[in-house]
Enzyme design. Sequence first.
Site: not given
Length: 399
Positions: A144, A172-174
């Site tokens: 992330d 970014a991950d989510m």
Amino acid sequence: MSPNIPRASTALQNLTVLDLSRVRAGPTCARQFADWGANVIKIEAPERLEGGDPIGGPRHAGDFQNLHRNKRSITLDLKSEQGRATLLRLAEKADILIENFRPDVKRRLKIDYPDLKAVNPRIVYASISAYGQTGPYETWPGFDQIAQGMGGLMSVTGLPGQGPVRAGAAVADMAAGLFAALGIMVALLERERSGEGQYVEASLLAAQIFMLDFQAARWLIDKVVPGQAGNNHPTSIPTGVYKTKDGQINIATTGSPTWTRFCKAIGAEHFLDNPNYASNALRVQNRDAMNADIESVLASNTSAYWIEQLNAQGVAAGPIYAIDEMFADPQVKHIGVATAMKTPDRGTLQVVRQPVSLSRTPSKVVMHSPERGEHTDEVLAEFGFSAGEIEELKKAGAT
């Protein structure tokens, strides 16, 4: 295939999902389906194959428990021929597969989309990577924070001149996980017409760039390179964090009518006669002086007082909470963001529910995050494996 298991909702109860993903982006995607009632099967490597610290954090810690509820877990050694053959057999009856291996890994394991499409043309196969499935960075590992930096977010976060600052949540991950889930749903809707599955691709990098939204558009269209603006909104003035008598609050003022209401709400109508504040462009130009004038007025009373006054006049304002304060807020309690999850080892835990509600098919938390391989035998049996076949897989070390 409709196994008799608890379902979080009836909305997606006809779907079966194979979740090969790890860490956050992929599991976030899978959780969207688990929370809406799909039969989500988390496929993990046998514990003997994962040395050192667990990938994704300690299993009984809050992060893991919040991320993997409503799923079941089986173990498969995908590096073994028996493990790979078992996955293909599961895929014959599945609707969705989610993975976030590096692109070269799944090709080497021969579990790429063409391999699964060959056994089930209806499967929707979703890959989530750091930078994309092809290109100069396709084999780079990514997380992330790396995507936040490469995707531009860290350059516009923080105080002017402070240097790059990461956002305090895994943006970014989510985003990659949620966009992948959206892509899968689009593919499933299209499958209703065509009868065929397809390949869905998302990356942390592309998701992070998309999340820049107006900041990206400022460069692409207006050729302005956005910089750090701290707690001030880059283009909407005055919007930011302001000191009061006993703390700080957020205020958002957009457009001339709201600016007028704002000045009246704080008893500073004389700001309306200041030629330096006569337009948004002038307020941007004279932002520092204007903010100082605003804070000199707000210093006369408390945060709670100003929040009440401003909202009563249609000017958005709110408190700035620590996480514990946020969950104690009466509106947060009213909308029920935190929900209970019963676990065998830690009693009843509170986790964050889905942020969207459906009137007829609501989402619930009905299963705790599973132990590694907790459901291997029952899942394989549901997919038609005999007791003898399951035992043979165990003896071979494939599960």
